[in-house]
Design a protein around this motif. Structure first.
Motif, mmCIF file in Angstrom:
data_model
loop_
_atom_site.group_PDB
_atom_site.id
_atom_site.type_symbol
_atom_site.label_atom_id
_atom_site.label_comp_id
_atom_site.label_asym_id
_atom_site.label_seq_id
_atom_site.Cartn_x
_atom_site.Cartn_y
_atom_site.Cartn_z
ATOM 1 N N ALA A 1 -54.850 51.389 -29.484
ATOM 2 C CA ALA A 1 -54.773 52.583 -30.317
ATOM 3 C C ALA A 1 -55.458 52.326 -31.651
ATOM 4 C CB ALA A 1 -53.314 52.972 -30.546
ATOM 5 N N GLU A 2 -55.804 53.391 -32.330
ATOM 6 C CA GLU A 2 -56.378 53.256 -33.663
ATOM 7 C C GLU A 2 -55.319 52.702 -34.603
ATOM 8 O OE1 GLU A 2 -58.408 56.125 -37.097
ATOM 9 O OE2 GLU A 2 -58.164 56.835 -35.025
ATOM 10 N N ASP A 3 -55.709 51.825 -35.492
ATOM 11 C CA ASP A 3 -54.757 51.222 -36.426
ATOM 12 C C ASP A 3 -54.061 52.295 -37.270
ATOM 13 O OD1 ASP A 3 -55.614 48.807 -35.476
ATOM 14 O OD2 ASP A 3 -56.765 48.266 -37.263
ATOM 15 N N LEU A 4 -52.793 52.026 -37.585
ATOM 16 C CA LEU A 4 -52.064 52.860 -38.536
ATOM 17 C C LEU A 4 -52.177 52.206 -39.910
ATOM 18 C CD1 LEU A 4 -49.965 54.976 -39.503
ATOM 19 C CD2 LEU A 4 -48.187 53.360 -38.776
ATOM 20 N N VAL A 5 -52.615 52.967 -40.887
ATOM 21 C CA VAL A 5 -52.673 52.475 -42.266
ATOM 22 C C VAL A 5 -51.597 53.208 -43.059
ATOM 23 C CG1 VAL A 5 -54.057 52.193 -44.343
ATOM 24 C CG2 VAL A 5 -55.131 52.011 -42.081
ATOM 25 N N PHE A 6 -50.641 52.444 -43.545
ATOM 26 C CA PHE A 6 -49.525 53.030 -44.303
ATOM 27 C C PHE A 6 -49.282 52.185 -45.541
ATOM 28 C CE2 PHE A 6 -45.025 53.616 -45.332
ATOM 29 C CZ PHE A 6 -44.945 55.009 -45.374
ATOM 30 N N GLU A 7 -49.349 52.816 -46.703
ATOM 31 C CA GLU A 7 -49.165 52.141 -47.987
ATOM 32 C C GLU A 7 -50.056 50.899 -48.083
ATOM 33 O OE1 GLU A 7 -44.966 51.503 -48.393
ATOM 34 O OE2 GLU A 7 -44.590 53.598 -48.956
ATOM 35 N N ASN A 8 -51.308 51.093 -47.704
ATOM 36 C CA ASN A 8 -52.355 50.073 -47.801
ATOM 37 C C ASN A 8 -52.156 48.872 -46.865
ATOM 38 O OD1 ASN A 8 -53.761 51.491 -49.884
ATOM 39 N ND2 ASN A 8 -52.292 50.694 -51.386
ATOM 40 N N VAL A 9 -51.282 49.020 -45.891
ATOM 41 C CA VAL A 9 -51.089 47.981 -44.875
ATOM 42 C C VAL A 9 -51.600 48.508 -43.545
ATOM 43 C CG1 VAL A 9 -49.439 46.521 -43.655
ATOM 44 C CG2 VAL A 9 -49.082 47.045 -46.083
ATOM 45 N N LYS A 10 -52.389 47.689 -42.861
ATOM 46 C CA LYS A 10 -52.969 48.099 -41.587
ATOM 47 C C LYS A 10 -52.145 47.520 -40.436
ATOM 48 C CE LYS A 10 -57.410 48.203 -41.285
ATOM 49 N NZ LYS A 10 -58.842 47.814 -41.162
ATOM 50 N N TYR A 11 -51.659 48.409 -39.555
ATOM 51 C CA TYR A 11 -50.849 47.999 -38.410
ATOM 52 C C TYR A 11 -51.616 48.269 -37.111
ATOM 53 C CZ TYR A 11 -47.031 48.180 -41.828
ATOM 54 O OH TYR A 11 -46.242 47.990 -42.936
ATOM 55 N N PRO A 12 -51.976 47.239 -36.364
ATOM 56 C CA PRO A 12 -52.600 47.453 -35.051
ATOM 57 C C PRO A 12 -51.584 48.079 -34.095
ATOM 58 C CG PRO A 12 -52.873 45.182 -35.822
ATOM 59 C CD PRO A 12 -51.843 45.812 -36.685
ATOM 60 N N GLY A 13 -52.089 48.768 -33.068
ATOM 61 C CA GLY A 13 -51.176 49.405 -32.141
ATOM 62 C C GLY A 13 -51.699 49.490 -30.727
ATOM 63 N N PHE A 14 -50.778 49.710 -29.797
ATOM 64 C CA PHE A 14 -51.125 49.940 -28.402
ATOM 65 C C PHE A 14 -50.458 51.211 -27.917
ATOM 66 C CE2 PHE A 14 -52.575 45.592 -28.252
ATOM 67 C CZ PHE A 14 -53.590 45.645 -27.303
ATOM 68 N N LYS A 15 -51.240 52.032 -27.234
ATOM 69 C CA LYS A 15 -50.715 53.257 -26.655
ATOM 70 C C LYS A 15 -50.211 52.968 -25.247
ATOM 71 C CE LYS A 15 -52.016 57.982 -25.344
ATOM 72 N NZ LYS A 15 -53.105 58.982 -25.290
ATOM 73 N N ILE A 16 -49.045 53.513 -24.953
ATOM 74 C CA ILE A 16 -48.417 53.322 -23.650
ATOM 75 C C ILE A 16 -48.261 54.680 -22.989
ATOM 76 C CG2 ILE A 16 -46.229 52.766 -22.518
ATOM 77 C CD1 ILE A 16 -47.362 50.938 -25.646
ATOM 78 N N SER A 17 -48.844 54.842 -21.817
ATOM 79 C CA SER A 17 -48.668 56.051 -21.022
ATOM 80 C C SER A 17 -48.172 55.644 -19.638
ATOM 81 C CB SER A 17 -49.975 56.843 -20.927
ATOM 82 O OG SER A 17 -51.024 56.033 -20.419
ATOM 83 N N TYR A 18 -47.747 56.628 -18.861
ATOM 84 C CA TYR A 18 -47.112 56.343 -17.576
ATOM 85 C C TYR A 18 -47.902 56.947 -16.419
ATOM 86 C CZ TYR A 18 -43.088 54.913 -20.324
ATOM 87 O OH TYR A 18 -42.274 54.271 -21.222
ATOM 88 N N LYS A 19 -47.860 56.238 -15.317
ATOM 89 C CA LYS A 19 -48.448 56.791 -14.099
ATOM 90 C C LYS A 19 -47.626 57.997 -13.654
ATOM 91 C CE LYS A 19 -50.246 52.300 -12.630
ATOM 92 N NZ LYS A 19 -50.211 51.235 -11.582
ATOM 93 N N ALA A 20 -48.209 58.839 -12.853
ATOM 94 C CA ALA A 20 -47.542 60.075 -12.424
ATOM 95 C C ALA A 20 -46.227 59.785 -11.720
ATOM 96 C CB ALA A 20 -48.465 60.869 -11.499
ATOM 97 N N ASN A 21 -45.222 60.642 -11.989
ATOM 98 C CA ASN A 21 -43.922 60.592 -11.316
ATOM 99 C C ASN A 21 -43.124 59.336 -11.654
ATOM 100 O OD1 ASN A 21 -44.498 63.058 -9.913
ATOM 101 N ND2 ASN A 21 -45.738 61.872 -8.459
#
Length: 255
Positions: free
Chosen positions: A136-156
């Protein structure tokens, strides 16, 4: 009386589990999980919080929110939530609600039964089967950069397979810091609107770093977190154990 019986069984079980937890220090049951299943950075997040293999070797999780006691069978996700005037749960086949008086519980048991379990069992629930990972695109909050991962699910997969989660972590320690999530339970369609939770405090529970306090954040026009909103949620009386509960424990009380 039936609720008192359920609460008594739960208290007895928790005491027994705490005794067993002391034994766990000497005897570790480890379930091997292939590291290649997860992105390497996310695996480091799991490791910082206690290890995904160690987590999957346990069978019982319990915690309190205010006057509710949440008890979950980790392998099957059977659940019981006990409160003074109601109890609800999932017995593996159906969702149920038991009230002292009609209307004591305000909400939808099918939606609520595992809601706080997901928030509390972070980041380990992001190691479930049927998950798709992407950076995922990094989250920048109060000048701190947080790397991230997006989690999605297979159908059903589960009740809301269209839900998405993004876990953000400290790039130096790999401690989880933020969770962004969508809610698709009612609409059953995917959404690009995320809700934001800041994981304020953590505590060591039998070798696992689990949340002690979380708080929701408002967001700006770009969908990014801005400031806390509402009251924080505090988790108390945490328990994780290798104890297996009888199936009858998760069934609706009779009578």
């Amino acid at each position: 009386m039936k609720k008192l019986a359920v609460v008594f069984v739960l208290v007895f079980t928790i005491v027994s589990c705490k005794k067993e937890a002391k034994k766990d220090v000497k005897q570790k049951e480890v379930v091997e999980i292939k590291e290649s299943k997860f992105p390497s950075e996310l695996h480091k997040v799991f490791q910082f919080h206690g290890g995904i293999s160690n987590w999957k070797s346990n069978h019982l999780l319990s915690f309190n929110i205010n006057d509710e006691t949440h008890t979950v069978a980790l392998q099957s996700r059977k659940t019981v939530i006990n409160a003074p005037k109601y109890s609800l749960g999932f017995d593996g086949n159906q969702f149920w609600l038991d009230e002292e008086n009609d209307g004591d519980y305000k909400g939808n048991p099918k939606f609520y039964y595992n809601l706080y379990f997901y928030f509390y069992a972070m980041p380990f629930v992001l190691g479930d089967n049927g998950i798709v990972y992407e950076k995922a695109e990094d989250l920048v909050f109060e000048n701190v950069k947080y790397p991230g991962f997006k989690i999605s699910y297979k159908a059903n997969i589960g009740n809301s397979s269209n839900d998405n989660y993004i876990v953000y972590y400290n790039p130096e320690t790999y401690k989880m810091e933020w969770l962004a999530y969508t809610v698709t339970f009612n609409s059953k369609t995917s959404s690009n609107r995320y809700n934001w939770i800041k994981y304020k405090k953590w505590e060591n529970v039998n070798g696992f770093l689990l949340p002690n306090e979380i708080i929701w954040y408002a967001q700006d026009k770009n969908g990014l977190p801005t400031k806390p909103v509402g009251n924080s949620v505090k988790f108390t009386l945490p328990l994780i154990s290798k104890t297996k509960m009888a199936n009858s424990f998760f069934e609706k009380p009779k009578g």
